[in-house]
Design an enzyme around this catalytic site. Structure first.
Site, PDB file in Angstrom:
ATOM      1  N   GLU A  67      21.475  91.991  81.447  1.00  0.00           N
ATOM      2  CA  GLU A  67      22.904  91.621  81.348  1.00  0.00           C
ATOM      3  C   GLU A  67      23.774  92.668  80.655  1.00  0.00           C
ATOM      4  OE1 GLU A  67      23.046  87.703  79.586  1.00  0.00           O
ATOM      5  OE2 GLU A  67      21.959  86.793  81.238  1.00  0.00           O
ATOM      6  N   ASN A 108      17.915  93.496  84.996  1.00  0.00           N
ATOM      7  CA  ASN A 108      18.106  92.081  85.338  1.00  0.00           C
ATOM      8  C   ASN A 108      19.523  91.639  84.959  1.00  0.00           C
ATOM      9  OD1 ASN A 108      16.722  89.542  86.157  1.00  0.00           O
ATOM     10  ND2 ASN A 108      17.053  88.892  84.027  1.00  0.00           N
ATOM     11  N   HIS A 154      21.412  82.092  89.193  1.00  0.00           N
ATOM     12  CA  HIS A 154      21.815  80.781  88.678  1.00  0.00           C
ATOM     13  C   HIS A 154      23.016  80.310  89.505  1.00  0.00           C
ATOM     14  CE1 HIS A 154      19.207  81.068  85.219  1.00  0.00           C
ATOM     15  NE2 HIS A 154      19.718  82.236  84.876  1.00  0.00           N
ATOM     16  N   GLU A 209      15.493  84.074  87.956  1.00  0.00           N
ATOM     17  CA  GLU A 209      15.777  82.867  87.157  1.00  0.00           C
ATOM     18  C   GLU A 209      16.430  81.802  88.018  1.00  0.00           C
ATOM     19  OE1 GLU A 209      18.001  83.927  83.608  1.00  0.00           O
ATOM     20  OE2 GLU A 209      16.836  85.763  83.343  1.00  0.00           O
ATOM     21  N   ASP A 246      17.942  78.819  89.803  1.00  0.00           N
ATOM     22  CA  ASP A 246      18.181  77.382  89.731  1.00  0.00           C
ATOM     23  C   ASP A 246      19.478  77.093  90.478  1.00  0.00           C
ATOM     24  OD1 ASP A 246      19.943  78.335  87.723  1.00  0.00           O
ATOM     25  OD2 ASP A 246      18.855  77.389  86.088  1.00  0.00           O
TER      26      ASP A 246
HETATM   27  C1  XIL Z   1      18.136  80.983  78.302  1.00  0.00           C
HETATM   28  C2  XIL Z   1      17.033  79.982  78.028  1.00  0.00           C
HETATM   29  O1  XIL Z   1      16.710  79.319  79.229  1.00  0.00           O
HETATM   30  C3  XIL Z   1      17.456  79.008  76.964  1.00  0.00           C
HETATM   31  O2  XIL Z   1      16.371  78.191  76.575  1.00  0.00           O
HETATM   32  C4  XIL Z   1      17.991  79.761  75.751  1.00  0.00           C
HETATM   33  O3  XIL Z   1      18.533  78.839  74.833  1.00  0.00           O
HETATM   34  C5  XIL Z   1      19.042  80.786  76.119  1.00  0.00           C
HETATM   35  O4  XIL Z   1      18.527  81.629  77.128  1.00  0.00           O
HETATM   36  N1  XIL Z   1      19.976  84.583  81.376  1.00  0.00           N
HETATM   37  C6  XIL Z   1      18.762  85.028  80.862  1.00  0.00           C
HETATM   38  C7  XIL Z   1      17.861  84.066  80.179  1.00  0.00           C
HETATM   39  O5  XIL Z   1      18.396  86.185  81.040  1.00  0.00           O
HETATM   40  O6  XIL Z   1      17.127  84.662  79.139  1.00  0.00           O
HETATM   41  C8  XIL Z   1      18.614  82.878  79.672  1.00  0.00           C
HETATM   42  O7  XIL Z   1      17.650  81.938  79.205  1.00  0.00           O
HETATM   43  C9  XIL Z   1      19.498  82.284  80.750  1.00  0.00           C
HETATM   44  C10 XIL Z   1      20.505  83.271  81.232  1.00  0.00           C
END
Ligand code: XIL
Length: 342
Positions: free
Chosen positions: A163, A205, A242, A271, A273
């Protein structure tokens, strides 16, 4: 290996071997007429891909959670346990207890591990936040080196930097303490990472880089293209993926996946969802999986949790299993899409 071979292939190989026929040892391909695979990992493996989940160490003692994990997934990503505040809570003192629980569980189950994440603007311990300039740059690179050396040979792919770009129309880097050490902090991290574990795939990422038209996507694309042109060691781009009503699966998602892959890097959906429910959620998942399957260098998909109740966005019920652990329509859509890969 257990996860790499379907039962049908093993049986077929055994009977043909008994008949004196030599078969190459490879996973069943979808176009051989084999029966559909019944787990996400096996279905993804038909086309040589992995299917993974974000995992939390303290839930490994929940038998429903671990039962689904061990049955369905071939790759795990620690959701928080490898972040900087956990692994180096004080400068030079490294703590791998929680991450090791996940890595050891994965090894016992024949699963691989994605390392997440070495350098991120969030999740920083206070000692790091208080450093500046050369001291910060050195501490940052030392963190990359020490954590990757500890796990050398055990991590399939590392999110080296997470990020680092800003949202919005500018395509600029995100302001952070790392960024203030100089624009070259990302490539310095990738060089240190390659030296620390030459076998690990090194990934950049980010989120909201799924829509090809977005300035942030374009900016990350230009960075990866520049790194490839100048020999900065980068092997993959992670699209966090996401999705929700404000950030739906873009119509041009496959274009984004293909364009990154065409730079000569793997693409991983890291990641995934999708907030929602029922048929609409299932259809979104199906489209995401199909986009990955359409690009040979899209090598795997990780969903960010197991049951809806495990999700960081639990109220959006964004995952493949409901809170009781039952398969949702989205699960069936993903499994069917993976099974129809060729
Ligand atoms: C999130 C986790 O899922 C949570 O449990 C935590 O509180 C915060 O981080 N992008 C990412 C992840 O790269 O590491 C994040 O994960 C979600 C967004």
């Amino acid at each position: 290996m257990r996860k790499l071979l379907s039962a049908s292939l093993t049986l077929a190989t055994a009977s043909l071997a008994a008949a004196g026929v030599l078969l190459p040892l490879r996973p069943a391909a979808a176009d051989t007429g084999d029966p559909p695979s019944t787990t996400l990992a096996a279905a993804a493996q038909r086309s040589g891909r992995y299917f993974g989940a974000g995992v939390t160490a303290h839930k490994l003692s929940d038998p429903t959670y671990t039962g689904i994990l061990d049955r369905e997934f071939g790759m795990v990503t620690p959701e928080n346990e490898m972040k900087l505040d956990v692994t180096e809570p004080q400068q030079g003192r490294f703590v791998f207890t929680a991450a090791d629980r996940i890595v050891d569980h994965a090894a016992q189950q024949g699963m691989r591990v994605r390392g997440h994440t070495l350098l991120w603007h969030a999740g920083q311990p206070s000692w790091l936040v208080n450093l500046r300039g050369t001291a910060l740059r050195e501490a940052m690179l030392n963190h990359v080196t020490q954590v990757m050396a500890y796990y050398r040979g055990r991590i399939h792919a590392w999110d080296v930097v997470n990020e680092a770009f800003a949202d919005g129309p500018t395509g600029a880097r995100r302001d952070s303490n790392f960024q203030r050490t100089g624009d070259d902090w990302i490539e310095a991290a990738f060089h240190a990472a390659r030296a620390a574990d030459p076998a690990a795939k090194l990934c950049y990422n980010d989120y909201n880089i799924e829509n090809w038209a977005h300035a942030k996507t374009q900016a990350v694309y230009r960075m990866v293209r520049d790194f490839r042109a100048r020999g900065v060691p980068i092997d993959c781009v992670g699209l966090q993926s996401h999705f929700n009503a404000n950030h739906p699966v873009p119509a041009d998602f496959v274009t984004t996946v293909r364009n990154f892959a065409d730079l000569g890097v793997d693409v991983q959906l890291t990641e995934l969802d999708v907030e929602g429910s029922g048929a609409a959620q299932a259809e979104s998942y199906r489209r995401v999986v199909r986009a990955c399957l359409a690009v040979s260098r899209c090598t795997g998909i990780t969903v960010w949790g197991i049951r809806d109740s495990d999700s960081w966005r639990a109220s959006g019920t964004p995952l493949l299993f409901d809170s009781s652990g039952a398969r949702k329509p989205a699960y069936t859509a993903v499994l069917d899409a993976l099974n129809s890969a060729c």
